[in-house]
Design an enzyme around this catalytic site. Structure first.
Site, PDB file in Angstrom:
ATOM      1  N   GLU A  52       0.837  -1.200   0.000  1.00 21.93           N
ATOM      2  CA  GLU A  52       0.000   0.000   0.000  1.00 21.93           C
ATOM      3  C   GLU A  52       0.873   1.252   0.000  1.00 21.93           C
ATOM      4  OE1 GLU A  52      -2.709  -0.090   3.244  1.00 21.93           O
ATOM      5  OE2 GLU A  52      -3.717  -1.922   2.586  1.00 21.93           O
TER       6      GLU A  52
ATOM      7  N   ARG B  90      -3.186   2.711 -25.404  1.00 24.83           N
ATOM      8  CA  ARG B  90      -3.418   1.863 -26.573  1.00 24.83           C
ATOM      9  C   ARG B  90      -4.742   1.103 -26.488  1.00 24.83           C
ATOM     10  NH1 ARG B  90       2.481  -0.896 -26.611  1.00 24.83           N
ATOM     11  NH2 ARG B  90       2.217  -0.450 -24.385  1.00 24.83           N
TER      12      ARG B  90
ATOM     13  N   LYS C  36       1.541  -2.687 -42.646  1.00 24.57           N
ATOM     14  CA  LYS C  36       1.810  -3.814 -41.751  1.00 24.57           C
ATOM     15  C   LYS C  36       0.504  -4.469 -41.346  1.00 24.57           C
ATOM     16  CE  LYS C  36       1.403  -1.473 -37.302  1.00 24.57           C
ATOM     17  NZ  LYS C  36       2.021  -1.103 -36.044  1.00 24.57           N
TER      18      LYS C  36
ATOM     19  N   ARG D  20      -0.946  -6.817 -37.939  1.00 23.41           N
ATOM     20  CA  ARG D  20      -0.679  -7.433 -36.637  1.00 23.41           C
ATOM     21  C   ARG D  20      -1.395  -8.772 -36.529  1.00 23.41           C
ATOM     22  NH1 ARG D  20       1.596  -4.638 -32.547  1.00 23.41           N
ATOM     23  NH2 ARG D  20       1.855  -2.396 -32.777  1.00 23.41           N
TER      24      ARG D  20
ATOM     25  N   GLY E   8       9.631  -4.121 -31.766  1.00 26.08           N
ATOM     26  CA  GLY E   8       9.409  -5.039 -32.875  1.00 26.08           C
ATOM     27  C   GLY E   8       8.850  -4.360 -34.110  1.00 26.08           C
ATOM     28  N   THR E   9       7.825  -3.543 -33.936  1.00 30.53           N
ATOM     29  CA  THR E   9       7.176  -2.875 -35.062  1.00 30.53           C
ATOM     30  C   THR E   9       8.136  -1.949 -35.787  1.00 30.53           C
ATOM     31  OG1 THR E   9       5.013  -2.943 -33.994  1.00 30.53           O
ATOM     32  CG2 THR E   9       5.309  -1.322 -35.733  1.00 30.53           C
TER      33      THR E   9
END
Length: 326
Positions: A47, A104, A201, A203, A236-237
């Site tokens: 906490e 996101r 791209k 996904r 990665g992208t």
């Protein structure tokens, strides 16, 4: 006489959580104020306890906390700090979030998914925040999730001016790593007078951070390509997009992003990439292992931008005017 009149002046106070104190100190220096001393620690069971060492009664309070790892802990700490300010009778509470966590997750892609970005906004409002100030939200629609004024700041001028001063603009091509960044890339093109290219791209919807690059739309052969994105997480992208550009004959690739999340395998991917330079702002702290060992990472300070916007808010000025030239 049926009331009492006061002649007191407005008072600004800047508070900081423990997630990224270096940025808060730099913002305070730009503003010419000190960060309010705060006692904060974790109990044995995890906490969080917070208490401010100065009175915030009647003050316009600005609370800065970036949602870095461990992200859930720092979001919770920020909510607790907002609640403490509300109960300390602050006049207003502006929450400064250089990097907005869960951005996101701003819509449902499939059934039974949450819209977590909206949940974060609701939590801040319920805790007592009266205003939100953020840098490069993942999508503009997140502004509508918060029930109150939202000041959306942009790192584009800072990043674009750095790249423009470093590269021969006649050889420059601005590249969007996906269709979702095209609008932002367009603004880069306008500022730098450069053509646009897009990396298409796809996904894998069932595997996080799994991307397959298909093709490059636009002329990149023999060009210096600048890949522009809002954040780099595992890398990665963006590294796959850079590989696609080199495969199509690009002379060099520079990557820019506002938020360097850089989690998981990002360190190895950046080190092994053919990209000549990665340019970030300091909305998030750069991992020590990267900042000390990778000389192709450049970090620009977002503190002056945040400080100017903070002053405009406090003085009832215009935050929009800071970015009118875009």
């Amino acid at each position: 006489m049926t009331g009492i009149k006061t002649t007191g002046e407005k008072k600004m106070m800047l508070f900081s959580g423990r997630a990224h104190p270096e940025l808060a100190e730099e913002v305070a220096r730009q503003l010419g104020v000190g960060v309010v001393p705060t006692k904060a620690f974790d109990f044995a069971n995890g906490e969080i306890y917070v208490r401010y060492q100065e009175s915030a009664r009647g003050a316009d309070c600005f609370l800065i906390q970036s949602h870095t790892a461990p992200i859930n802990k720092w979001i919770m700490e920020q909510l607790i700090m907002i609640d403490a300010l509300k109960r300390a009778s602050a006049r207003s509470i502006t929450v400064i979030v250089p990097f907005y966590g869960y951005a996101r997750q701003d819509k449902k892609h499939r059934g039974r998914e949450p819209i977590s970005a909206r949940l974060i906004a609701d939590l801040m409002k319920t805790a007592g925040a009266t205003r939100l100030l953020a840098v490069d939200l993942h999508t503009d629609q997140i502004q509508g999730f918060f029930d109150g004024p939202v000041d959306h700041l942009f790192a584009l001028p800072l990043l674009a001016d750095y790249v423009g001063a470093k590269v021969d603009r006649s050889k420059l091509t601005v590249v969007s790593p996906d269709a979702g960044r095209v609008r932002v890339a367009d603004r880069w093109c306008d500022r730098l007078g450069a053509p646009l290219a897009i990396v298409h791209k796809r996904r894998d919807k069932d595997v996080a951070n799994q991307v397959t690059v298909h093709e490059v739309v636009g002329e990149v052969k023999g060009r210096v390509c600048v890949l522009v994105d809002d954040m780099i997480d595992t890398g990665g992208t963006i590294c796959a997009a850079a590989d696609a550009l080199f495969a199509h004959g690009a002379e060099d690739v520079i990557v820019t992003a506002t938020h360097g999340v850089l989690s998981g395998p990002a360190a190895d991917r950046l080190k092994n990439s053919r990209v000549s330079e990665f340019v970030f702002t300091d909305t998030l702290p750069t991992p020590i292992e990267l900042s000390e060992s990778l000389d192709k990472i450049k970090v620009l300070s977002i503190a002056p931008t945040i400080a100017r916007a903070t002053r405009e808010v406090f003085e009832d000025g215009s935050v929009t005017s800071l970015f009118d030239e875009q």
